[in-house]
Scaffold this motif. Structure first.
Motif, PDB file in Angstrom:
ATOM      1  N   ILE A 182      59.848   7.645 -16.868  1.00 44.36           N
ATOM      2  CA  ILE A 182      60.702   7.427 -15.699  1.00 44.36           C
ATOM      3  C   ILE A 182      61.325   6.038 -15.756  1.00 44.36           C
ATOM      4  O   ILE A 182      62.512   5.862 -15.455  1.00 44.36           O
ATOM      5  N   GLY A 183      60.565   5.051 -16.195  1.00 44.23           N
ATOM      6  CA  GLY A 183      61.114   3.701 -16.355  1.00 44.23           C
ATOM      7  C   GLY A 183      62.249   3.661 -17.361  1.00 44.23           C
ATOM      8  O   GLY A 183      63.278   3.023 -17.121  1.00 44.23           O
ATOM      9  N   GLU A 184      62.079   4.365 -18.481  1.00 44.78           N
ATOM     10  CA  GLU A 184      63.142   4.402 -19.492  1.00 44.78           C
ATOM     11  C   GLU A 184      64.373   5.147 -18.983  1.00 44.78           C
ATOM     12  O   GLU A 184      65.507   4.762 -19.312  1.00 44.78           O
ATOM     13  N   LEU A 185      64.172   6.182 -18.199  1.00 48.18           N
ATOM     14  CA  LEU A 185      65.312   6.881 -17.592  1.00 48.18           C
ATOM     15  C   LEU A 185      66.046   5.950 -16.624  1.00 48.18           C
ATOM     16  O   LEU A 185      67.279   5.902 -16.618  1.00 48.18           O
ATOM     17  N   ALA A 186      65.296   5.213 -15.836  1.00 46.44           N
ATOM     18  CA  ALA A 186      65.897   4.287 -14.862  1.00 46.44           C
ATOM     19  C   ALA A 186      66.693   3.185 -15.553  1.00 46.44           C
ATOM     20  O   ALA A 186      67.739   2.764 -15.062  1.00 46.44           O
ATOM     21  N   GLU A 187      66.199   2.746 -16.711  1.00 47.01           N
ATOM     22  CA  GLU A 187      66.879   1.698 -17.466  1.00 47.01           C
ATOM     23  C   GLU A 187      67.972   2.256 -18.379  1.00 47.01           C
ATOM     24  O   GLU A 187      68.590   1.500 -19.138  1.00 47.01           O
ATOM     25  N   LYS A 188      68.177   3.561 -18.335  1.00 44.37           N
ATOM     26  CA  LYS A 188      69.181   4.242 -19.170  1.00 44.37           C
ATOM     27  C   LYS A 188      68.904   4.076 -20.662  1.00 44.37           C
ATOM     28  O   LYS A 188      69.817   4.079 -21.486  1.00 44.37           O
ATOM     29  N   VAL A 197      46.715  18.892 -22.521  1.00 41.86           N
ATOM     30  CA  VAL A 197      47.656  19.548 -23.426  1.00 41.86           C
ATOM     31  C   VAL A 197      47.390  19.108 -24.870  1.00 41.86           C
ATOM     32  O   VAL A 197      47.395  19.943 -25.780  1.00 41.86           O
ATOM     33  N   GLU A 198      47.138  17.827 -25.079  1.00 39.73           N
ATOM     34  CA  GLU A 198      46.856  17.341 -26.434  1.00 39.73           C
ATOM     35  C   GLU A 198      45.630  18.030 -27.034  1.00 39.73           C
ATOM     36  O   GLU A 198      45.646  18.430 -28.205  1.00 39.73           O
ATOM     37  N   ILE A 199      44.581  18.167 -26.260  1.00 38.14           N
ATOM     38  CA  ILE A 199      43.357  18.805 -26.752  1.00 38.14           C
ATOM     39  C   ILE A 199      43.582  20.289 -27.024  1.00 38.14           C
ATOM     40  O   ILE A 199      43.031  20.849 -27.972  1.00 38.14           O
ATOM     41  N   ALA A 200      44.440  20.922 -26.241  1.00 34.11           N
ATOM     42  CA  ALA A 200      44.730  22.347 -26.440  1.00 34.11           C
ATOM     43  C   ALA A 200      45.645  22.595 -27.643  1.00 34.11           C
ATOM     44  O   ALA A 200      45.734  23.722 -28.123  1.00 34.11           O
ATOM     45  N   ASP A 201      46.311  21.556 -28.133  1.00 32.74           N
ATOM     46  CA  ASP A 201      47.226  21.680 -29.271  1.00 32.74           C
ATOM     47  C   ASP A 201      46.907  20.588 -30.301  1.00 32.74           C
ATOM     48  O   ASP A 201      47.744  19.735 -30.607  1.00 32.74           O
ATOM     49  N   PRO A 202      45.693  20.610 -30.873  1.00 30.72           N
ATOM     50  CA  PRO A 202      45.257  19.495 -31.722  1.00 30.72           C
ATOM     51  C   PRO A 202      46.063  19.314 -33.003  1.00 30.72           C
ATOM     52  O   PRO A 202      46.150  18.196 -33.518  1.00 30.72           O
ATOM     53  N   GLU A 203      46.657  20.360 -33.515  1.00 29.77           N
ATOM     54  CA  GLU A 203      47.445  20.235 -34.747  1.00 29.77           C
ATOM     55  C   GLU A 203      48.936  20.094 -34.472  1.00 29.77           C
ATOM     56  O   GLU A 203      49.753  20.157 -35.389  1.00 29.77           O
ATOM     57  N   ARG A 204      49.285  19.923 -33.220  1.00 30.61           N
ATOM     58  CA  ARG A 204      50.674  19.691 -32.793  1.00 30.61           C
ATOM     59  C   ARG A 204      51.607  20.826 -33.216  1.00 30.61           C
ATOM     60  O   ARG A 204      52.708  20.588 -33.686  1.00 30.61           O
ATOM     61  N   HIS A 205      51.173  22.050 -33.006  1.00 32.16           N
ATOM     62  CA  HIS A 205      52.019  23.200 -33.297  1.00 32.16           C
ATOM     63  C   HIS A 205      53.158  23.324 -32.289  1.00 32.16           C
ATOM     64  O   HIS A 205      54.241  23.793 -32.635  1.00 32.16           O
ATOM     65  N   TYR A 206      52.918  22.930 -31.052  1.00 35.52           N
ATOM     66  CA  TYR A 206      53.905  23.132 -29.994  1.00 35.52           C
ATOM     67  C   TYR A 206      54.553  21.834 -29.527  1.00 35.52           C
ATOM     68  O   TYR A 206      55.727  21.813 -29.193  1.00 35.52           O
ATOM     69  N   VAL A 207      53.776  20.770 -29.487  1.00 33.12           N
ATOM     70  CA  VAL A 207      54.282  19.483 -28.994  1.00 33.12           C
ATOM     71  C   VAL A 207      53.862  18.401 -29.978  1.00 33.12           C
ATOM     72  O   VAL A 207      52.687  18.298 -30.320  1.00 33.12           O
ATOM     73  N   ASP A 208      54.822  17.598 -30.419  1.00 38.05           N
ATOM     74  CA  ASP A 208      54.442  16.491 -31.295  1.00 38.05           C
ATOM     75  C   ASP A 208      54.574  15.141 -30.608  1.00 38.05           C
ATOM     76  O   ASP A 208      54.115  14.128 -31.134  1.00 38.05           O
ATOM     77  N   THR A 209      55.166  15.116 -29.427  1.00 44.30           N
ATOM     78  CA  THR A 209      55.353  13.858 -28.722  1.00 44.30           C
ATOM     79  C   THR A 209      54.777  13.945 -27.310  1.00 44.30           C
ATOM     80  O   THR A 209      55.164  14.809 -26.522  1.00 44.30           O
ATOM     81  N   PHE A 210      53.857  13.035 -27.022  1.00 48.09           N
ATOM     82  CA  PHE A 210      53.245  12.919 -25.700  1.00 48.09           C
ATOM     83  C   PHE A 210      53.513  11.509 -25.197  1.00 48.09           C
ATOM     84  O   PHE A 210      53.304  10.541 -25.934  1.00 48.09           O
ATOM     85  N   GLU A 211      53.950  11.413 -23.933  1.00 48.97           N
ATOM     86  CA  GLU A 211      54.279  10.103 -23.385  1.00 48.97           C
ATOM     87  C   GLU A 211      53.783   9.980 -21.956  1.00 48.97           C
ATOM     88  O   GLU A 211      53.593  10.979 -21.259  1.00 48.97           O
ATOM     89  N   ASP A 212      53.621   8.748 -21.529  1.00 45.72           N
ATOM     90  CA  ASP A 212      53.197   8.458 -20.168  1.00 45.72           C
ATOM     91  C   ASP A 212      54.340   8.757 -19.199  1.00 45.72           C
ATOM     92  O   ASP A 212      55.484   8.338 -19.436  1.00 45.72           O
ATOM     93  N   LEU A 213      54.037   9.458 -18.136  1.00 47.19           N
ATOM     94  CA  LEU A 213      55.053   9.877 -17.160  1.00 47.19           C
ATOM     95  C   LEU A 213      55.789   8.683 -16.556  1.00 47.19           C
ATOM     96  O   LEU A 213      57.024   8.663 -16.500  1.00 47.19           O
ATOM     97  N   ASP A 214      55.059   7.681 -16.122  1.00 52.25           N
ATOM     98  CA  ASP A 214      55.705   6.520 -15.505  1.00 52.25           C
ATOM     99  C   ASP A 214      56.561   5.740 -16.499  1.00 52.25           C
ATOM    100  O   ASP A 214      57.628   5.234 -16.146  1.00 52.25           O
ATOM    101  N   ALA A 215      56.132   5.673 -17.752  1.00 51.79           N
ATOM    102  CA  ALA A 215      56.929   4.983 -18.776  1.00 51.79           C
ATOM    103  C   ALA A 215      58.247   5.716 -19.020  1.00 51.79           C
ATOM    104  O   ALA A 215      59.305   5.091 -19.157  1.00 51.79           O
TER     105      ALA A 215
END
Length: 159
Positions: free
Chosen positions: A73-79, A53-71
């Motif tokens: 989920i960890g933040e959701l679990a920790e509220k 997704v990052e390579i398909a949107d190099p200038e961040r027209h659609y998404v400006d934030t990319f995060e690790d899936l497991d991280a």
């Protein structure tokens, strides 16, 4: 305070294994539709899924934030965070497991986008509350795109 309180309405787009070709283009399309309607999309995924997704949107027209899936989920679990909406892309049992985890951890309105060769069979494994968006889509993204268009109209009308 949730992330949405700090930055407006947010939507997590969760991406697992990018084995099915339509996932990347449909995720970008979903992000575009959300952003166009004032909802901040955040893509959380496996390394391979995020990089596609990052390579398909190099200038961040659609998404400006990319995060690790497991991280995430960890933040959701920790509220430590939540979102207003969550779109989980699922074409196998792992996708359903991620969606079930989100259902348990998050207050977000949950949409599970079921796609691939046999999305109905994958959908049969869902035993938690969510909105199911199902389309047989492997190489041609149009069936899933049409379903997302319908959902985004509903999401926007409820804001």
């Amino acid at each position: 305070m949730t992330e949405s309180d700090e930055r407006g309405t947010t939507a997590l787009i969760l991406l697992g294994c990018p084995q099915v070709p339509v996932q990347t283009s449909v995720a970008l399309y979903c992000a575009h539709g959300l952003r166009r309607n004032g909802i901040r999309p955040i893509v959380a995924g496996t390394t391979a899924a995020r990089k596609l997704v990052e390579i398909a949107d190099p200038e961040r027209h659609y998404v400006d934030t990319f995060e690790d899936l497991d991280a995430v989920i960890g933040e959701l679990a920790e509220k430590k965070r939540d979102a207003d909406y969550c779109f989980v892309f699922a074409h196998n049992d792992s996708g359903i497991a991620y969606a079930g985890t989100i259902s348990y951890l998050s207050q977000a309105r949950l949409y599970v986008l079921l796609f691939g060769e046999h999305p109905e069979e994958v959908a049969a494994a869902i035993t938690f509350p969510c909105e199911q968006i199902t389309a047989k889509a492997v190489h041609n993204p149009m069936p899933l795109k049409r379903k997302i268009d319908e959902v985004l109209q509903w999401v926007v009308s409820k804001q």
